[in-house]
Design a protein around this motif. Structure first.
Motif: not given
Length: 200
Positions: A78-93, A109-120
């Motif tokens: 439910r996150r963009r991996p490239w944004v997570v990569a940037r956030e994590a690298a910044t936090l590591d610094h 399911a509450l974190a996925f379904a209401p936003f149209g995110e994949e639930t499978d």
């Protein structure tokens, strides 16, 4: 043996300042790790305040000096991996190389379904595996490409690299007897064993 705290980020602990103070107290008390939840909502309700884990971890990093920190677990699908990569690298610094990156499928399911995110969960597992490859590849600081089923990356270089090399430690969440997360964890650096319905 090392010991860490695993703290929910809702209700009484939805204030990032309170969590940063708690982390500082935990460090002074001799704990080895301080980890918070990466959830959008408390279990089954939208009526409870919840803190953002990445902003909160920035406050935790600034309030501590040596305790390991992280979010258990980030539902990478439910996150963009490239944004997570940037956030994590910044936090590591920001933390001088103290971050542990926890990842899993997510279970609410509450974190996925209401936003149209994949639930499978099978599709989320595919996205998790591709996302982990992207995050790790971007942390390398070298040109990275991926032609996946869910993500396409074309020759992206992301700098700075994390402080920790060859990468930030990646721990995968799982709950027994579901064996797939345990097999996934064997390909990475550690395992976060869930104790409730979180299938990671």
């Amino acid at each position: 043996m090392k010991y860490g705290l695993d703290i929910a980020t809702g209700s009484d602990f939805s204030d990032p300042r309170a969590l940063a103070d708690l982390a500082a107290d935990a460090e002074r008390a001799g704990w080895d790790g301080f980890f918070i939840w990466d959830v959008l909502f408390e279990e089954g309700t939208m009526d409870t305040p919840v803190a953002d884990p990445w902003v909160t971890l920035g406050a935790v990093a600034m309030a501590t000096d040596h305790i390991r920190i992280g979010a258990f677990v980030t539902p990478l699908a439910r996150r963009r991996p490239w944004v997570v990569a940037r956030e994590a690298a910044t936090l590591d610094h920001l933390s001088s190389g103290r971050l542990i990156f926890g990842a899993g499928l997510g279970y609410q399911a509450l974190a996925f379904a209401p936003f149209g995110e994949e639930t499978d969960p099978k599709i989320r597992a595919e996205k998790l595996d591709e996302g982990l490859e992207i995050v790790s590849g971007l942390w390398s600081g070298e040109p990275f490409s991926l032609a996946g089923k869910h993500y396409q990356i074309d020759q992206v270089t992301m700098l700075p690299r994390p402080v920790q090399q060859p990468r930030i430690p990646v721990w995968i969440a799982g709950i027994w007897p579901n064996r797939r997360p345990f097999r996934r964890a064997a390909r990475w650096d550690g395992l976060y064993i869930g104790t409730d319905l979180a299938d990671g």
